[in-house]
Design an enzyme around this catalytic site. Sequence first.
Site, PDB file in Angstrom:
ATOM      1  N   GLU A   1       0.867  -1.176   0.000  1.00 47.67           N
ATOM      2  CA  GLU A   1       0.000   0.000   0.000  1.00 47.67           C
ATOM      3  C   GLU A   1       0.905   1.228   0.000  1.00 47.67           C
ATOM      4  O   GLU A   1       1.602   1.481   0.979  1.00 47.67           O
ATOM      5  CB  GLU A   1      -0.898  -0.056   1.248  1.00 47.67           C
ATOM      6  CG  GLU A   1      -2.152   0.763   1.134  1.00 47.67           C
ATOM      7  CD  GLU A   1      -2.990   0.454  -0.105  1.00 47.67           C
ATOM      8  OE1 GLU A   1      -3.227  -0.726  -0.394  1.00 47.67           O
ATOM      9  OE2 GLU A   1      -3.405   1.407  -0.792  1.00 47.67           O
ATOM     10  N   SER A   2       0.891   1.969  -1.101  1.00 46.16           N
ATOM     11  CA  SER A   2       1.866   3.054  -1.260  1.00 46.16           C
ATOM     12  C   SER A   2       1.711   4.143  -0.206  1.00 46.16           C
ATOM     13  O   SER A   2       2.709   4.734   0.232  1.00 46.16           O
ATOM     14  CB  SER A   2       1.771   3.648  -2.666  1.00 46.16           C
ATOM     15  OG  SER A   2       0.448   4.042  -2.955  1.00 46.16           O
TER      16      SER A   2
ATOM     17  N   CYS B   1       4.662  -2.111  -8.491  1.00 47.12           N
ATOM     18  CA  CYS B   1       3.290  -1.738  -8.125  1.00 47.12           C
ATOM     19  C   CYS B   1       3.283  -0.559  -7.127  1.00 47.12           C
ATOM     20  O   CYS B   1       3.580   0.556  -7.532  1.00 47.12           O
ATOM     21  CB  CYS B   1       2.548  -2.963  -7.625  1.00 47.12           C
ATOM     22  SG  CYS B   1       0.776  -2.755  -7.792  1.00 47.12           S
TER      23      CYS B   1
ATOM     24  N   ILE C   1      -2.285  -6.493  -9.261  1.00 45.15           N
ATOM     25  CA  ILE C   1      -3.186  -6.459  -8.101  1.00 45.15           C
ATOM     26  C   ILE C   1      -3.458  -5.004  -7.743  1.00 45.15           C
ATOM     27  O   ILE C   1      -2.549  -4.291  -7.308  1.00 45.15           O
ATOM     28  CB  ILE C   1      -2.557  -7.173  -6.880  1.00 45.15           C
ATOM     29  CG1 ILE C   1      -2.226  -8.624  -7.223  1.00 45.15           C
ATOM     30  CG2 ILE C   1      -3.517  -7.123  -5.691  1.00 45.15           C
ATOM     31  CD1 ILE C   1      -1.406  -9.328  -6.163  1.00 45.15           C
ATOM     32  N   ARG C   2      -4.670  -4.590  -7.925  1.00 49.53           N
ATOM     33  CA  ARG C   2      -5.032  -3.191  -7.694  1.00 49.53           C
ATOM     34  C   ARG C   2      -3.897  -2.286  -8.225  1.00 49.53           C
ATOM     35  O   ARG C   2      -3.386  -1.393  -7.559  1.00 49.53           O
ATOM     36  CB  ARG C   2      -5.286  -2.915  -6.208  1.00 49.53           C
ATOM     37  CG  ARG C   2      -6.475  -3.720  -5.701  1.00 49.53           C
ATOM     38  CD  ARG C   2      -7.198  -3.052  -4.567  1.00 49.53           C
ATOM     39  NE  ARG C   2      -6.381  -2.921  -3.398  1.00 49.53           N
ATOM     40  CZ  ARG C   2      -5.894  -1.787  -2.877  1.00 49.53           C
ATOM     41  NH1 ARG C   2      -6.116  -0.666  -3.381  1.00 49.53           N
ATOM     42  NH2 ARG C   2      -5.183  -1.779  -1.816  1.00 49.53           N
TER      43      ARG C   2
ATOM     44  N   HIS D   1       3.552  -7.494 -10.619  1.00 41.68           N
ATOM     45  CA  HIS D   1       4.377  -8.218  -9.643  1.00 41.68           C
ATOM     46  C   HIS D   1       5.027  -9.443 -10.282  1.00 41.68           C
ATOM     47  O   HIS D   1       4.405 -10.502 -10.326  1.00 41.68           O
ATOM     48  CB  HIS D   1       3.500  -8.743  -8.496  1.00 41.68           C
ATOM     49  CG  HIS D   1       2.841  -7.694  -7.685  1.00 41.68           C
ATOM     50  ND1 HIS D   1       3.379  -7.208  -6.518  1.00 41.68           N
ATOM     51  CD2 HIS D   1       1.675  -7.049  -7.852  1.00 41.68           C
ATOM     52  CE1 HIS D   1       2.562  -6.304  -5.999  1.00 41.68           C
ATOM     53  NE2 HIS D   1       1.524  -6.185  -6.793  1.00 41.68           N
TER      54      HIS D   1
ATOM     55  N   GLU E   1       7.372 -10.971  -8.842  1.00 42.37           N
ATOM     56  CA  GLU E   1       7.767 -11.793  -7.685  1.00 42.37           C
ATOM     57  C   GLU E   1       6.657 -12.746  -7.247  1.00 42.37           C
ATOM     58  O   GLU E   1       6.896 -13.628  -6.432  1.00 42.37           O
ATOM     59  CB  GLU E   1       8.216 -10.888  -6.520  1.00 42.37           C
ATOM     60  CG  GLU E   1       7.119 -10.217  -5.715  1.00 42.37           C
ATOM     61  CD  GLU E   1       6.480  -9.010  -6.404  1.00 42.37           C
ATOM     62  OE1 GLU E   1       6.765  -8.755  -7.586  1.00 42.37           O
ATOM     63  OE2 GLU E   1       5.669  -8.339  -5.736  1.00 42.37           O
TER      64      GLU E   1
HETATM   65  N1  GLN Z   1      -3.240  -0.160  -4.851  1.00 44.59           N
HETATM   66  C1  GLN Z   1      -1.967  -0.077  -4.184  1.00 44.59           C
HETATM   67  C2  GLN Z   1      -1.551   1.373  -3.972  1.00 44.59           C
HETATM   68  O1  GLN Z   1      -2.141   2.245  -4.521  1.00 44.59           O
HETATM   69  C3  GLN Z   1      -0.901  -0.820  -4.948  1.00 44.59           C
HETATM   70  C4  GLN Z   1      -1.238  -2.272  -5.020  1.00 44.59           C
HETATM   71  C5  GLN Z   1      -0.036  -3.176  -5.123  1.00 44.59           C
HETATM   72  O2  GLN Z   1       1.078  -2.817  -4.809  1.00 44.59           O
HETATM   73  N2  GLN Z   1      -0.305  -4.385  -5.529  1.00 44.59           N
HETATM   74  O3  GLN Z   1      -0.662   1.629  -3.256  1.00 44.59           O
END
Ligand code: GLN
Length: 186
Positions: free
Chosen positions: A47-48, A78, A131-132, A167, A169
């Site tokens: 989560e950034s 990501c 992923i998101r 990702h 990884e």
């Molecule tokens: N949605 C996350 C973000 O905005 C990033 C998702 C991820 O790293 N897989 O930080």
Amino acid sequence: MKIGVLDIQGSVDEHIISLKKLGVHVVRVKKPEDLEGLKGLIIPGGESTTIGKLLKRFGLGEEIAKKVQDGMAIWGTCAGAILLANQVIGGEVDGLNLIDAKVQRNAYGRQIDSFETKIEFANTKIPAVFIRAPKILNVGDGVEILSKLDGEIVAAKKDKIVISTFHPELTDSTVFHQWFLELCEQ
Ligand code: GLN
């Protein structure tokens, strides 16, 4: 060669496993001292907003930026890519501002819209998990596009600063990690 993985939150262990398969010395980076002697650093997905806040609190952000200036390679996957970009749409992120790229957070929809696909990278096809994920809407002069999916940039680099919105990884492929290690050695 010593490579660090930022160990604040997110897919830390998965990056460590991929790097260990390639036989490099991997260290977990939790505090500024852990950056000593690193040839490269990976900022994992997660989560950034959370990672950004903690980078600031632990005094790590500035130290990372200094090391990059001194030649350390860095790769953000990501959320990591969001933290490296200089323009973020979709929320306040305490980022590192290291690459001229405009990224939009959660641009593919919600968690259920996460997907796995194959992308072209370094003249081969590799599996990639989104992923998101953010989208890289555009990049500035001198930023090289490394991969696109359906016409959209999913990986880019400037000098030794790399961003990918997916990702690698979370797959069995170590192609991207191997490529990053070669960049670290340069
Ligand atoms: N949605 C996350 C973000 O905005 C990033 C998702 C991820 O790293 N897989 O930080």
